[in-house]
Design a protein around this motif. Structure first.
Motif, PDB file in Angstrom:
ATOM      1  N   ILE A 196       2.899   6.275 -10.663  1.00  4.66           N
ATOM      2  CA  ILE A 196       4.039   5.350 -10.645  1.00  4.66           C
ATOM      3  C   ILE A 196       3.888   4.241 -11.695  1.00  4.66           C
ATOM      4  N   ARG A 197       2.675   3.955 -12.055  1.00  2.00           N
ATOM      5  CA  ARG A 197       2.396   2.882 -13.034  1.00  2.00           C
ATOM      6  C   ARG A 197       3.131   1.601 -12.649  1.00  2.00           C
ATOM      7  N   GLY A 198       3.895   0.981 -13.579  1.00  2.28           N
ATOM      8  CA  GLY A 198       4.489  -0.338 -13.281  1.00  2.28           C
ATOM      9  C   GLY A 198       5.534  -0.304 -12.170  1.00  2.28           C
ATOM     10  N   ALA A 199       6.184   0.804 -11.986  1.00  2.00           N
ATOM     11  CA  ALA A 199       7.218   1.025 -10.943  1.00  2.00           C
ATOM     12  C   ALA A 199       8.023   2.247 -11.362  1.00  2.00           C
ATOM     13  N   ASP A 200       8.939   2.668 -10.490  1.00  2.00           N
ATOM     14  CA  ASP A 200       9.900   3.695 -10.934  1.00  2.00           C
ATOM     15  C   ASP A 200      11.281   3.053 -10.910  1.00  2.00           C
TER      16      ASP A 200
ATOM     17  N   ASP B 225       6.140  -2.324  -7.335  1.00  2.00           N
ATOM     18  CA  ASP B 225       5.386  -2.740  -8.516  1.00  2.00           C
ATOM     19  C   ASP B 225       3.937  -3.131  -8.229  1.00  2.00           C
ATOM     20  N   LEU B 226       3.404  -2.678  -7.081  1.00  2.00           N
ATOM     21  CA  LEU B 226       2.026  -3.077  -6.770  1.00  2.00           C
ATOM     22  C   LEU B 226       1.126  -1.854  -6.540  1.00  2.00           C
ATOM     23  N   ALA B 227       1.428  -0.777  -7.230  1.00  2.00           N
ATOM     24  CA  ALA B 227       0.622   0.435  -7.002  1.00  2.00           C
ATOM     25  C   ALA B 227       0.253   1.081  -8.325  1.00  2.00           C
ATOM     26  N   SER B 228      -0.025   0.249  -9.325  1.00  2.00           N
ATOM     27  CA  SER B 228      -0.179   0.816 -10.668  1.00  2.00           C
ATOM     28  C   SER B 228      -1.469   1.632 -10.839  1.00  2.00           C
ATOM     29  N   GLN B 229      -2.479   1.403  -9.999  1.00  2.00           N
ATOM     30  CA  GLN B 229      -3.708   2.194 -10.184  1.00  2.00           C
ATOM     31  C   GLN B 229      -3.607   3.561  -9.508  1.00  2.00           C
ATOM     32  N   ARG B 230      -3.248   3.562  -8.237  1.00  2.00           N
ATOM     33  CA  ARG B 230      -3.323   4.833  -7.508  1.00  2.00           C
ATOM     34  C   ARG B 230      -1.967   5.348  -7.035  1.00  2.00           C
ATOM     35  N   GLY B 231      -0.935   4.555  -7.263  1.00  2.00           N
ATOM     36  CA  GLY B 231       0.385   4.963  -6.771  1.00  2.00           C
ATOM     37  C   GLY B 231       0.948   6.161  -7.520  1.00  2.00           C
TER      38      GLY B 231
ATOM     39  N   ASP C 203       0.773   5.281  -2.098  1.00  2.00           N
ATOM     40  CA  ASP C 203       0.559   3.858  -2.368  1.00  2.00           C
ATOM     41  C   ASP C 203      -0.746   3.634  -3.135  1.00  2.00           C
ATOM     42  N   ASN C 204      -1.066   2.392  -3.356  1.00  6.09           N
ATOM     43  CA  ASN C 204      -2.230   2.061  -4.174  1.00  6.09           C
ATOM     44  C   ASN C 204      -3.548   2.304  -3.443  1.00  6.09           C
ATOM     45  N   SER C 205      -3.430   2.614  -2.157  1.00  8.93           N
ATOM     46  CA  SER C 205      -4.644   2.990  -1.433  1.00  8.93           C
ATOM     47  C   SER C 205      -4.782   4.504  -1.415  1.00  8.93           C
ATOM     48  N   GLY C 206      -3.863   5.180  -2.080  1.00  6.18           N
ATOM     49  CA  GLY C 206      -3.926   6.637  -2.162  1.00  6.18           C
ATOM     50  C   GLY C 206      -3.321   7.336  -0.953  1.00  6.18           C
ATOM     51  N   ASN C 207      -2.562   6.584  -0.139  1.00  6.46           N
ATOM     52  CA  ASN C 207      -1.998   7.191   1.070  1.00  6.46           C
ATOM     53  C   ASN C 207      -0.546   7.587   0.902  1.00  6.46           C
TER      54      ASN C 207
ATOM     55  N   LEU D 275       1.944  -1.490  -2.327  1.00  7.44           N
ATOM     56  CA  LEU D 275       3.053  -0.680  -2.841  1.00  7.44           C
ATOM     57  C   LEU D 275       4.042  -1.491  -3.681  1.00  7.44           C
ATOM     58  N   GLY D 276       4.471  -2.646  -3.166  1.00  7.22           N
ATOM     59  CA  GLY D 276       5.398  -3.370  -4.027  1.00  7.22           C
ATOM     60  C   GLY D 276       5.952  -4.640  -3.412  1.00  7.22           C
TER      61      GLY D 276
END
Ligand code: G1P
Length: 899
Positions: free
Chosen positions: A514-518, A524-530, A646-650, A713-714
């Motif tokens: 997802i990087r910066g968002a879609d 906009d809070l999942a740029s590492q693992r989203g 999400d950024n926790s990989g879930n 997530l955002g």
């Protein structure tokens, strides 16, 4: 508040709009004047972020600020009345039996407000417009009528604050910047020319003048209030100005000069005595000029009835013509509401995503995805020039598949990001294909894919993960093959680069990161693992669609293509890589490294068939992978697609201890792409109806309540539930939901999604907006961020190409109506007038047996009265259309019946 449409153009009438808050109406032209007016003529006017004529307003200042286009009338030397209701005593009566009746009548870019004071025996009418002819002015015609039985002495004074500077200065040196003002009075008005534009990084000399001018055929002002504080007086304000208590008034004279104060367009006219039923009329022009002479010239020409009235008519005519799609169904309110929806994309081209009261962010311009989606509407209304626009827009794509996010004013002008913001929105690569796809089908112009353009270049490389420190602004903003040569590739190559890089840009569940968002900016809070599964579906769709184009090109004899040597590695034959996340990431990393500064400039030749096979393999891998891994179910037995990690990989969606988590976006794109199987279409509708649908706020919400501020997530989860990106009925996505359902032949369900929005928005007592589609409907049912929304383009495109089913197929005109029986009028007809292949067409569907789309089929087509059928299908070939005479209206009748 309840508006009523008058006539067929969408003009409407509404009584007492002053009892509804947050209302505003756009008045603008294509030369850059962007005004908005509230029913009491608050609002503002500007040419850009740094050239605000009136103080900038955002939603709360609409009712809490005292600045407005006020017009005062002094009656018999004592009574003070504001034609716009902007006096403290009129406001005090707003909720009493003495409230003055007010009415607004408006149509595209023109607005008229009428206010009556029975007690004073006087009626005021103010017509406002921004001329379509392009002068940099906003105009008012002010008429006051004596509706009493006696003679009255009336004296008119305008009080329009002249802010004359950058919106930034509202909180940044507001006072200091007023010291730059040089103010003077001329025979017909007040002019302010600030000496500088204030910017502590480098002040610049200012050349823009602002002014308020007034008069009529025989009169010019007899005095002026050019300084705000002299007018309001000690202790007074714009709704209770001390200067107007003086007897007689003591305005300044002509050729008065001063500076260093907040300015006012205060024009004082001669007191005049008028009898019962008599009227006095003045004209006011609020203008911008690059010199005082230019300003005076553009304003003074409008200070008479003939000029104003003809501008009023021209402006109406211009915009009515420009909105050249017209619908006629069994619901005339819907038909006229659609006029506004069709007009909205034009507003967004003018205002960008800034400059109306809710849109109090950004500094003008549009975002990447908005740029492309607004073209969809253009393709429905005026496709001339779209070809070049598309080609130019592709110049914003970077070699790593991402794109410029700052879009300049000129077509094809992209600005390098100098603020070190390296945000990448993963959906950006999706939209250019969708728009190009519609363009190719509407026009038959597959050749556009072989046109060339350069690529955008700035410091940002490797999809936002690195910086090219060798790059300097002097290198220019175009990708080079070596120091001297700007690299150019085909549009097809640009599309391949966007979609293939995305294919490899996967996260730990093998969906695209997802990087910066879609599309949802607030994820906009999942740029590492989203990961965005939702848009992975669409990349799959694009890869398949590109393969379809190659297949068609083969039929047309194009079998080989040139691509940059580097791009070849994204077309690797080894399909085992698809399942291997690490290898995919390596392919992408290698490619990005190869393109990080300059590229080789070498071209490789690829065979169309090989490329086709590669694209199809990648697309089906995506489809299968999502179908296998992302279908989720709830305990109640509903099923739908998960669209996010999400950024926790879930996995984000499904049913957990916190309840049902479902997002509309995931359903829209799994449906639209075809990832959802036919059986799943129905299941998704059931789940959406159960978890997301709320009739009372316009239909399908963006998501269920997660009951969690989901920092992984955002920011959307920071918004209160039911607002904006967190669970509002977000028109853009609800409309795309309708579009996707129609695409899957779920006509009733698609209709239901679109109509729920229409029913709510057009019920102004609930939505509390003027006609049109807002960005979203909030938890309380209010339409928010009216006018500037991508929803309008999608709504229009969906009504034309899906509901009416009138669209191009490689340039030929096909009909696949999905109109329900209730949409036909009492003659059993429904029609649309539109331009296709440059010809004016009116397509009339006849449904004499009142059937629904699941049972009717086309049984006959006639073109200008002559039965038409070529081959086995019901399309009209492009050549046939191109042979039709240009200026005439051509009638196509399509008979619907049991086949
Ligand atoms: C707005 C933005 C759009 C974004 C959306 C969701 O939608 O303009 O780019 O995708 O919010 O965050 P719109 O106003 O187009 O409906």
């Amino acid at each position: 508040m309840k508006y009523e449409f008058k006539g067929n153009q969408g003009d409407f009438y509404v009584e007492n709009p002053d009892l509804t808050s947050y209302l505003y109406f756009p008045l603008a032209n294509e030369s850059g004047v962007m005004s908005c007016v509230s029913p009491d003529l608050g609002g503002d006017s500007k040419m850009d972020q740094n050239s605000f004529f009136m103080p900038p307003v955002s939603c709360e200042s609409l009712h809490n600020d005292k600045s407005s286009r006020n017009v005062w009338c002094r009656i018999d030397g004592t009574e003070l009345w504001s034609l716009t209701g902007r006096s403290s005593w009129q406001q005090a009566q707003l909720f009493s039996d003495n409230k003055e009746p007010v009415a607004v009548e408006a149509g595209f870019m023109h607005h008229k407000v009428t206010r009556t004071s029975k007690h004073l025996g006087i009626k005021g009418v103010i017509n406002s417009l921004v001329p379509a002819t392009g002068e940099k002015v906003e105009l008012m015609k002010i008429q006051i009528e004596n509706i009493s039985e006696e003679y009255k002495c009336l004296q008119v004074v305008t009080a329009i604050p002249l802010y004359a500077r950058s919106a930034d200065n509202i909180r940044d040196h507001r006072h200091v910047t007023s010291l730059l003002h040089r103010i003077k009075t001329k025979s017909s008005g007040v002019i302010v020319t600030p000496t500088m534009t204030f910017d502590e990084r480098g002040h610049k000399r200012n050349h823009r003048s602002y002014g308020v001018f007034g008069g009529n055929e025989s009169q010019r002002p007899v005095g002026y209030y050019p300084v705000l504080e002299d007018f309001t007086g000690e202790g007074g304000n714009l709704e209770n100005p001390k200067a107007l208590y003086e007897i007689p008034l003591k305005p300044q004279g002509m050729d008065y000069e001063t500076g260093g104060y907040e300015a006012l367009g205060g024009l004082c006219f001669q007191e005049c005595r008028i009898g019962p039923k008599e009227k006095i009329t003045y004209f006011v022009a609020m203008g911008y000029g690059n010199s005082e002479e230019e300003l005076i010239h553009s304003c003074e020409q409008f200070l008479n009835e003939r000029a104003f009235d003809s501008s009023w008519e021209q402006t109406k005519e211009y915009w009515n013509q420009k909105v050249n799609v017209r619908f006629r169904t069994g619901n005339s309110v819907f038909d006229r509401w659609m006029r506004w929806v069709s007009f909205q994309p034009m507003l967004r081209r003018i205002y960008g995503c800034s400059f109306l009261p809710h849109h109090d962010y950004g500094k003008g311009g549009r975002g990447w995805r908005d740029l492309w989606q607004d073209c969809l509407a253009l393709l429905m209304m005026d496709s001339s020039g779209v070809r070049q626009m598309l080609i130019d827009n592709f110049g914003g794509v970077r070699m790593d598949g991402t794109n410029a996010t700052i879009i300049g004013n000129g077509q094809g002008e992209f600005i390098a990001d100098r603020n070190n913001i390296t945000r990448v929105w993963m959906d950006h690569g999706v939209w250019p294909f969708l728009t190009t796809e519609l363009y190719i089908h509407q026009t038959g112009d597959l050749g556009i894919l072989l046109e060339n353009n350069s690529y955008f270049k700035d410091m940002q490389i490797c999809r936002g993960e690195d910086k090219d420190l060798k790059w300097t602004t002097e290198d220019g903003e175009r990708q080079r093959a070596d120091k001297d040569q700007i690299y150019s590739g085909t549009i097809l190559e640009h599309l391949l680069v966007q979609n293939l890089t995305s294919f490899y840009d996967v996260g730990e569940h093998n969906h695209i990161r997802i990087r910066g968002a879609d599309w949802n900016d607030a994820l906009d809070l999942a740029s590492q693992r989203g990961e965005s599964v939702a848009f992975t579906c669409m990349y799959g769709y694009n890869l398949k669609g590109l393969a379809d184009f190659l297949e068609e090109m083969k039929v047309q004899g194009v079998e080989e293509f040139e691509v940059a040597e580097e791009v070849r590695q994204l077309m690797a034959g080894d399909r085992t890589v698809y399942d291997d996340i690490r290898k995919k990431q390596e392919v992408l990393a290698r490619y990005c490294r190869d393109c990080s500064h300059s590229i080789s400039g070498k071209k490789a030749i690829i065979k169309g068939e090989e490329l086709q096979a590669d694209l199809r393999a990648k697309a089906s891998w995506i489809y299968d992978h999502i179908r296998e891994t992302e279908w989720v179910t709830s305990r109640e037995g509903f099923g739908w697609y998960n669209g996010y990690y999400d950024n926790s990989g879930n996995k984000v969606e499904g049913e957990t201890g916190a309840g049902v988590r479902m997002m509309l976006t995931s359903q829209v794109f799994s449906l639209m792409s075809g990832v959802a199987t036919d059986r799943q279409v129905k299941e998704i509708v059931k789940a959406s109806d159960a978890h997301l649908y709320r009739k009372e706020i316009g239909g399908y919400r963006l998501n269920t309540d997660f009951h969690e501020v989901k920092m992984d997530l955002g920011r959307m989860f920071g918004f209160a539930y039911g607002h904006k990106e967190n669970g509002a009925v977000f028109s853009h996505m609800s409309t795309m939901f309708g579009n996707a359902l129609y695409r899957r032949n779920a006509s009733k369900e698609g209709y239901h999604a679109l109509m729920s929005l229409f029913d709510h928005c057009s019920d102004s007592e609930k939505s509390r907006i003027y006609p049109g589609i807002p960005e979203y409907v909030d938890a309380g049912g209010r339409g928010m961020y009216h006018y500037l929304t991508g929803a309008a383009s999608w709504y229009l495109v969906t009504v034309v190409t899906e509901m009416f089913g009138i669209r191009g197929h490689y340039g030929s005109l096909v009909f696949k109506p999905q109109l329900l029986k209730e949409q036909f009028d009492n003659q059993h007809e429904a029609s649309v007038s539109l331009i296709f292949a440059g010809k004016n067409l009116k397509v009339i569907y006849r449904n004499p047996r009142n059937l629904d789309p699941d049972v009717y089929g086309i049984t006959g087509i006639s073109l200008n009265g002559v039965p038409y059928r070529i081959g086995g299908d019901w399309s009209i070939k492009r050549e046939e259309l191109l042979n039709l005479p240009d200026q005439e209206l051509h009638i196509i009748t399509v008979d619907l019946n049991l086949e």
